[in-house]
Design a protein around this motif. Structure first.
Motif, PDB file in Angstrom:
ATOM      1  N   UNK A   1       5.855  10.012  13.362  1.00 53.98           N
ATOM      2  CA  UNK A   1       4.964   9.920  14.183  1.00 53.98           C
ATOM      3  C   UNK A   1       4.940   8.746  14.562  1.00 53.98           C
ATOM      4  N   UNK A   2       5.934   7.753  13.841  1.00 52.81           N
ATOM      5  CA  UNK A   2       6.304   6.863  13.751  1.00 52.81           C
ATOM      6  C   UNK A   2       7.154   5.793  15.164  1.00 52.81           C
ATOM      7  N   UNK A   3       8.015   7.044  15.831  1.00 50.46           N
ATOM      8  CA  UNK A   3       8.848   7.611  16.703  1.00 50.46           C
ATOM      9  C   UNK A   3       7.335   7.529  18.521  1.00 50.46           C
ATOM     10  N   UNK A   4       7.780   9.080  18.178  1.00 46.34           N
ATOM     11  CA  UNK A   4       6.547   9.022  19.005  1.00 46.34           C
ATOM     12  C   UNK A   4       5.390   7.882  19.030  1.00 46.34           C
ATOM     13  N   UNK A   5       5.432   7.101  18.386  1.00 40.48           N
ATOM     14  CA  UNK A   5       3.566   5.448  18.248  1.00 40.48           C
ATOM     15  C   UNK A   5       5.352   4.406  18.984  1.00 40.48           C
ATOM     16  N   UNK A   6       6.007   4.076  18.178  1.00 42.06           N
ATOM     17  CA  UNK A   6       6.641   2.872  18.200  1.00 42.06           C
ATOM     18  C   UNK A   6       8.013   3.475  18.546  1.00 42.06           C
TER      19      UNK A   6
ATOM     20  N   UNK B   1       1.281  -1.264  -0.189  1.00 42.09           N
ATOM     21  CA  UNK B   1      -0.172   0.009  -0.506  1.00 42.09           C
ATOM     22  C   UNK B   1       0.939   1.407   0.152  1.00 42.09           C
ATOM     23  N   UNK B   2       0.259   2.553  -0.670  1.00 44.86           N
ATOM     24  CA  UNK B   2       0.599   3.540   0.102  1.00 44.86           C
ATOM     25  C   UNK B   2      -0.178   4.292   1.264  1.00 44.86           C
ATOM     26  N   UNK B   3       0.401   4.364   2.295  1.00 48.13           N
ATOM     27  CA  UNK B   3       0.051   4.527   4.010  1.00 48.13           C
ATOM     28  C   UNK B   3      -0.422   6.225   3.522  1.00 48.13           C
ATOM     29  N   UNK B   4      -1.341   5.903   4.196  1.00 47.75           N
ATOM     30  CA  UNK B   4      -1.831   7.263   5.277  1.00 47.75           C
ATOM     31  C   UNK B   4      -0.397   7.228   6.266  1.00 47.75           C
ATOM     32  N   UNK B   5      -0.229   8.905   6.611  1.00 44.60           N
ATOM     33  CA  UNK B   5       0.769   8.646   8.099  1.00 44.60           C
ATOM     34  C   UNK B   5      -0.306   7.484   9.094  1.00 44.60           C
ATOM     35  N   UNK B   6      -1.679   7.976   9.396  1.00 41.63           N
ATOM     36  CA  UNK B   6      -2.052   6.983  10.383  1.00 41.63           C
ATOM     37  C   UNK B   6      -1.938   5.497   9.901  1.00 41.63           C
ATOM     38  N   UNK B   7      -2.564   5.154   8.843  1.00 41.69           N
ATOM     39  CA  UNK B   7      -2.024   3.416   8.314  1.00 41.69           C
ATOM     40  C   UNK B   7      -0.963   3.337   8.652  1.00 41.69           C
ATOM     41  N   UNK B   8       0.644   3.839   8.039  1.00 45.21           N
ATOM     42  CA  UNK B   8       1.287   3.446   8.291  1.00 45.21           C
ATOM     43  C   UNK B   8       2.160   3.451   9.898  1.00 45.21           C
ATOM     44  N   UNK B   9       1.751   4.004  10.500  1.00 45.56           N
ATOM     45  CA  UNK B   9       1.978   3.659  12.039  1.00 45.56           C
ATOM     46  C   UNK B   9       1.795   3.150  12.557  1.00 45.56           C
ATOM     47  N   UNK B  10      -0.040   1.949  12.092  1.00 45.83           N
ATOM     48  CA  UNK B  10      -0.387   1.101  12.681  1.00 45.83           C
ATOM     49  C   UNK B  10       0.383  -0.160  11.909  1.00 45.83           C
ATOM     50  N   UNK B  11       0.895  -0.172  10.765  1.00 45.96           N
ATOM     51  CA  UNK B  11       1.403  -0.408  10.268  1.00 45.96           C
ATOM     52  C   UNK B  11       2.934  -1.495  10.681  1.00 45.96           C
TER      53      UNK B  11
END
Ligand code: PBG
Length: 334
Positions: free
Chosen positions: A105-110, A52-62
């Motif tokens: 975003x990724x660093x904040x969540x993971x 996929x081309x992820x949205x920012x939100x989708x990216x963080x989930x993936x």
């Protein structure tokens, strides 16, 4: 027959086979490539079923899903809007650009996930090249390297752990090392696309990012990347590239594409003590997916076999779009 030596003795039971197995695959061997775009929803990529081309939100989930499967590194690629593409690709060092935002975003969540980035101009270049194309149609080296250094620093500022120069300009690893150090990022590593070949196996990736070389008004644009990426005919040349990358401070060396270049991985393994990464690229992924969709091959077996063979050839790390599937299958196998 009176045979002294019967190799089949050690293949007789699953336990014996496990005892003499030379190589194993682990989820932590994988680096998971992810595409991100500005859209609010995830967009399937036609030429790469399952990606996929992820949205920012989708990216963080993936990324969270990958973490749960034991994957410890992702690499990010941006689909940049046409309006932001320029001849010099300056959007690549915009600290508020898509990739820096995605990293934060990724660093904040993971926070534990290792983030690798790609350094090259192609997603940001209206000409679709990894470097700046001059009025005469030459891909400029030194001018490009200056911009790549700014791109790398912007990525490091956002929190990238590993910078991956994929552009194949001469001298970029050393220049990026110096730029990172000057800005206080001596802890940020460089995973260099050391032996990157001018390959048709990147086709689906260029569709995913709409980043293929394209004609422009007023100047000749080279149709392919063969003045900077390596000639598939050349094996020895990977040693020159590896030597330079090591001298310039690369922490990990990469070979790309993977499958048709296992000899290159093997060759480098004999010459360097640095970790080696193999890039199981988009075209390799899409071929497996297409044949599996038709029921011509068993996807799971083929993917696990292929990834294991990268390890046997000498790779320590494997960039693969199959990362999550493979990690899930490995967990099932226990
Ligand atoms: C950008 C870049 C490419 C890939 C990774 N980084 C494309 C290219 O060099 O044209 C290809 C990855 C893949 O095919 O999976 N320089």
């Amino acid at each position: 027959m009176e045979l002294t030596y019967r190799p089949r003795r050690l293949r007789r039971t699953p336990a014996l086979r496990a005892m003499v197995q030379e190589h194993q695959l682990r989820a932590a061997d994988f680096i998971y490539p992810l595409f991100v775009h500005e859209g609010a929803t995830n967009e399937p990529i036609g030429a790469m079923p399952g990606a996929q081309r992820w949205s920012l939100e989708g990216l963080v989930q993936e990324v969270g899903r990958a973490w749960g499967l034991g994957i410890r590194c992702v690499v990010l690629f941006p689909k940049v809007a046409d309006g932001l593409k320029t001849e010099d690709g300056a959007e690549c060092f915009n600290e508020g650009g898509l990739i820096p935002r995605a990293i934060r975003r990724i660093k904040a969540a993971h926070p534990g996930m290792t983030i690798m980035t790609d350094v090259a101009l192609d997603p940001y270049s209206c000409d679709g090249h990894d470097g700046i194309v001059s009025a005469e149609g030459i891909v400029l080296n030194d001018e490009t390297v200056e911009i790549l250094c700014r791109q790398a620093v912007a990525q490091a500022k956002a929190g990238a752990d590993l910078i991956g120069p994929s552009d194949m300009m001469d001298g970029r690893v050393g220049a990026i090392r110096e730029a990172l150090d000057e800005e206080g990022f001596e802890h940020v590593g460089i995973i260099s696309y050391t032996a990157k070949y001018a390959s048709a196996y990147y086709g689906p990736f260029r569709e995913a990012l709409d980043s293929a070389p394209r004609a422009a008004a007023g100047k000749p644009i080279p149709k392919d990347k063969s003045t900077y990426q390596m000639d598939p005919a050349n094996g020895r040349e990977c040693l020159t590239e590896a030597l330079l990358d090591e001298q310039e401070g690369a922490d990990i060396l990469m070979v790309k594409p993977g499958l048709a270049y296992l000899d290159i991985i093997h060759r480098l393994r004999g010459e360097t003590e640095l970790p080696i990464a193999a890039y199981n690229v988009s075209g390799e992924y899409s071929m497996v997916k297409a044949a599996a969709e038709r029921g011509w091959i068993d996807e799971r077996s083929i993917v696990l076999e292929t990834l294991l063979c990268f390890k046997r050839a000498g790779a320590n790390l494997i960039l693969t779009y199959h990362a999550c599937d493979a990690a899930a299958w490995l967990a099932e196998e226990g």
